[in-house]
Design a protein around this motif. Structure first.
Motif, PDB file in Angstrom:
ATOM      1  N   TYR A  15      -4.467  -0.291  -8.261  1.00 15.57           N
ATOM      2  CA  TYR A  15      -3.595  -1.407  -7.865  1.00 15.57           C
ATOM      3  C   TYR A  15      -2.451  -1.583  -8.854  1.00 15.57           C
ATOM      4  O   TYR A  15      -1.375  -2.060  -8.484  1.00 15.57           O
ATOM      5  CB  TYR A  15      -4.404  -2.700  -7.734  1.00 15.57           C
ATOM      6  N   PHE A  18       0.941  -0.172  -7.913  1.00 18.20           N
ATOM      7  CA  PHE A  18       1.827  -0.945  -7.041  1.00 18.20           C
ATOM      8  C   PHE A  18       2.891  -1.693  -7.852  1.00 18.20           C
ATOM      9  O   PHE A  18       3.965  -1.999  -7.341  1.00 18.20           O
ATOM     10  CB  PHE A  18       1.020  -1.970  -6.219  1.00 18.20           C
ATOM     11  N   PHE A  19       2.580  -2.002  -9.100  1.00 18.17           N
ATOM     12  CA  PHE A  19       3.476  -2.813  -9.927  1.00 18.17           C
ATOM     13  C   PHE A  19       4.099  -2.003 -11.069  1.00 18.17           C
ATOM     14  O   PHE A  19       4.628  -2.568 -12.018  1.00 18.17           O
ATOM     15  CB  PHE A  19       2.699  -4.014 -10.491  1.00 18.17           C
ATOM     16  N   SER A  20       4.008  -0.685 -10.949  1.00 19.47           N
ATOM     17  CA  SER A  20       4.569   0.206 -11.977  1.00 19.47           C
ATOM     18  C   SER A  20       5.970   0.643 -11.558  1.00 19.47           C
ATOM     19  O   SER A  20       6.138   1.327 -10.548  1.00 19.47           O
ATOM     20  CB  SER A  20       3.664   1.430 -12.161  1.00 19.47           C
ATOM     21  N   TRP A  21       6.973   0.240 -12.338  1.00 22.69           N
ATOM     22  CA  TRP A  21       8.358   0.600 -12.022  1.00 22.69           C
ATOM     23  C   TRP A  21       8.557   2.114 -12.067  1.00 22.69           C
ATOM     24  O   TRP A  21       9.279   2.672 -11.236  1.00 22.69           O
ATOM     25  CB  TRP A  21       9.307  -0.090 -12.996  1.00 22.69           C
ATOM     26  N   TRP A 161       2.431   4.467  -3.603  1.00 24.07           N
ATOM     27  CA  TRP A 161       3.717   4.035  -3.070  1.00 24.07           C
ATOM     28  C   TRP A 161       4.173   4.914  -1.908  1.00 24.07           C
ATOM     29  O   TRP A 161       4.871   4.444  -1.006  1.00 24.07           O
ATOM     30  CB  TRP A 161       4.784   3.960  -4.168  1.00 24.07           C
TER      31      TRP A 161
END
Length: 247
Positions: A15, A18-21, A161
């Motif tokens: 999860y 999902f928030f990894s640039w 992604w």
């Protein structure tokens, strides 16, 4: 309890993507990722064009404004389901037993669609239901429609992604351009069968991956394009032959 700690840590890591640039940028800048996303969108469109009409029938009894709201809430539910399924699935798909089970399920779906007519949805009746009951039914229907697509997606990639963007664009396509795909299928009826043939190919790719062989992306995309274009050429030729026979 070590296995539980490892499981929880792995799911959290999944999860976290999902928030990894860096993961987002890596996906958006990779042509192979966009090729897989495009394949997922195409497959979703071919499989789900009639599903959009089923959902439209489900909300038909509501006032116009509530129809749009119910379908919008349905999209949110579909996205939430994909978010949860992708985070968990990218962990589970690491086990060869899960890959084999997923491949066999996809072979079953392909078999039903190709030989049993299992790809057709039955008539949906939903008259008189309240707004929130209709929203719930639309949510459940969206999830049901998503299951096959999500499992097929894991046959193509395990990048969160890539899977999520393919799912988002696929759901939007199902709602936004369903009529376009219905017209395409009406013009080339064999495309409906082609969608299930592609699922069988993805199942084969997943099954091979379970035993250590990963099909190169170039080979897969070549097969995908060949099958899609070949279906259109076959369908056009078939129509011409039928027209000549009539003359």
């Amino acid at each position: 309890m070590d296995w539980f700690s490892d499981f929880f840590r792995s799911i959290s890591d999944n999860y976290g993507h999902f928030f990894s640039w860096s993961d987002i940028v890596g996906t958006l800048s990779d042509p192979v990722s966009w090729g897989i996303i495009g394949s997922l969108v195409l497959l979703e469109g071919l499989l789900s064009a009639d599903n959009a009409l089923v959902l439209a029938v489900m909300v038909k009894h509501l006032p116009k404004e509530q129809q749009k709201k119910a379908l919008f809430y349905g999209i949110l539910g579909a996205y939430l389901f994909r978010f949860l399924a992708i985070g968990l699935g990218t962990y589970l798909i690491g086990f060869w037993e899960v890959k084999v089970a997923g491949a066999l399920y996809l072979f079953y779906i392909a078999y039903k669609g190709l030989f049993k007519g299992g790809g057709e949805e039955g008539e949906t009746k939903n008259r008189g239901a309240s707004f929130w009951k209709t929203v719930l039914l639309v949510e459940l229907m969206d999830i049901a429609f998503s299951i096959d697509s999500v499992i097929a997606a894991f046959g193509l990639s395990n990048e969160v992604w890539v899977l999520f963007l393919g799912g988002i664009l696929g759901v939007l396509m199902m709602r936004g351009v369903a009529q376009l795909f219905l017209k395409l299928i009406a013009r080339f009826p064999e495309l409906e069968q082609t969608a299930f043939l592609l699922i069988a190919i993805i199942a084969g790719k997943m099954l091979a991956g379970a035993f250590g062989y990963e099909m190169p992306h170039v080979v897969f995309f070549t097969i995908l394009i060949a099958v899609f274009v070949g279906t259109i050429l076959y369908s056009s030729g078939k129509k011409k032959r039928e027209a000549n026979r009539k003359v």
